[in-house]
Design an enzyme around this catalytic site. Structure first.
Site, PDB file in Angstrom:
ATOM      1  N   ARG A 119       0.835  -1.192   0.000  1.00 33.81           N
ATOM      2  CA  ARG A 119       0.000   0.000   0.000  1.00 33.81           C
ATOM      3  C   ARG A 119       0.869   1.240   0.000  1.00 33.81           C
ATOM      4  O   ARG A 119       1.790   1.365   0.803  1.00 33.81           O
ATOM      5  CB  ARG A 119      -0.912  -0.021   1.221  1.00 33.81           C
ATOM      6  CG  ARG A 119      -1.968   1.063   1.221  1.00 33.81           C
ATOM      7  CD  ARG A 119      -2.892   0.908   2.415  1.00 33.81           C
ATOM      8  NE  ARG A 119      -2.187   1.115   3.674  1.00 33.81           N
ATOM      9  CZ  ARG A 119      -2.754   0.999   4.853  1.00 33.81           C
ATOM     10  NH1 ARG A 119      -4.006   0.627   4.944  1.00 33.81           N
ATOM     11  NH2 ARG A 119      -2.069   1.222   5.965  1.00 33.81           N
ATOM     12  N   THR A 126      -1.036   7.595  -0.755  1.00 35.29           N
ATOM     13  CA  THR A 126      -2.380   7.470  -1.327  1.00 35.29           C
ATOM     14  C   THR A 126      -3.215   6.381  -0.664  1.00 35.29           C
ATOM     15  O   THR A 126      -4.428   6.347  -0.824  1.00 35.29           O
ATOM     16  CB  THR A 126      -2.286   7.145  -2.826  1.00 35.29           C
ATOM     17  OG1 THR A 126      -1.714   5.837  -2.998  1.00 35.29           O
ATOM     18  CG2 THR A 126      -1.426   8.166  -3.543  1.00 35.29           C
ATOM     19  N   ASP A 177       1.107  -3.160  13.263  1.00 36.97           N
ATOM     20  CA  ASP A 177       1.464  -3.799  12.001  1.00 36.97           C
ATOM     21  C   ASP A 177       1.725  -5.280  12.265  1.00 36.97           C
ATOM     22  O   ASP A 177       2.736  -5.652  12.855  1.00 36.97           O
ATOM     23  CB  ASP A 177       2.708  -3.141  11.397  1.00 36.97           C
ATOM     24  CG  ASP A 177       2.993  -3.648   9.989  1.00 36.97           C
ATOM     25  OD1 ASP A 177       3.261  -4.861   9.841  1.00 36.97           O
ATOM     26  OD2 ASP A 177       2.942  -2.835   9.055  1.00 36.97           O
TER      27      ASP A 177
END
Length: 224
Positions: free
Chosen positions: A113, A117, A211
């Protein structure tokens, strides 16, 4: 969170929220958890997820004779199964898949990713040559925005896998991610161990786990 998501998404399968599962989640969500604690408790949850995912696949009747000479009217798996890990977090589930299905074929998809954005970008794919005829366990622990999961599902569809033959195995999921996958790929079944409250401004789930890939493989501080 179980109410709205469960009632409006028939293809969402949430593990029973037992006290044992909540205790496991308490261990892995603690930012102070060391690598050994995080991995050990995560693997226990992953095993539950995979067993639940396999339960979504077709079975056929299969009778066996027991040691006392009686007949047990049983079942056996009726389809070929592949696993596909979304690198890198999905690789945390591979050992458990191999324990359950020793001869399983495992593919890889690398999607990252963009930090600015938040959109997914496909970098790499390597799938079993006959995957089109298989049912697929798609290993993607973090279903946040749903962007990476949808991109991975598109890779599988282009390889010939039918949408209804895909079971997405997620460790945790946000309502936004479940909705995104459900809208784009309504035939895909989703199995998760917990539903989160929401996404924050950085697209991390809240209360969340951080994460997952970094914490599982020990490449960053657990609270990062």
């Amino acid at each position: 969170m179980t109410g709205p998501a469960m009632s409006t998404r028939p293809n969402l399968h949430l593990l029973p929220q037992t006290r044992q599962l909540r205790a496991l989640h308490t261990a892995v969500r603690d930012r102070r958890a060391g690598l050994d604690v995080f991995v050990r408790h995560s693997r226990r949850i992953i095993r539950l997820l995979l067993e639940a995912g396999l339960d979504q696949l077709p079975f056929a009747e299969h009778d066996v004779t027991t040691p006392v000479g009686a007949t047990y009217r049983g079942l056996r798996q009726a389809v070929d199964v592949c696993a596909v890990a979304v690198v890198r977090a999905g690789e945390s589930m591979e050992a458990e898949v191999r324990d359950i299905l020793p001869d399983v074929r495992i593919g890889k998809i690398l999607i990252q990713r963009d930090k600015r954005t938040k959109l997914p970008h496909l970098y790499y794919e390597h799938l079993p040559h006959d995957i089109a005829g298989s049912h697929v366990l798609l290993l993607e622990p973090m279903l946040a925005t749903g962007g990476s999961a949808n991109a991975a599902i598109e890779v599988l569809r282009k390889a010939g896998v039918r949408e209804e033959h895909i079971v997405l195995i997620g460790f945790i999921a946000a309502p936004e991610g479940v909705a995104a996958v459900g809208a784009a790929h309504p035939g895909v079944r989703i199995v998760v161990s917990a539903m989160e409250e929401r996404l924050n401004d950085d697209a991390f789930m809240v209360p969340g786990i951080g994460d997952f890939g970094d914490r599982y493989f020990g490449t960053t501080h657990s609270g990062a």
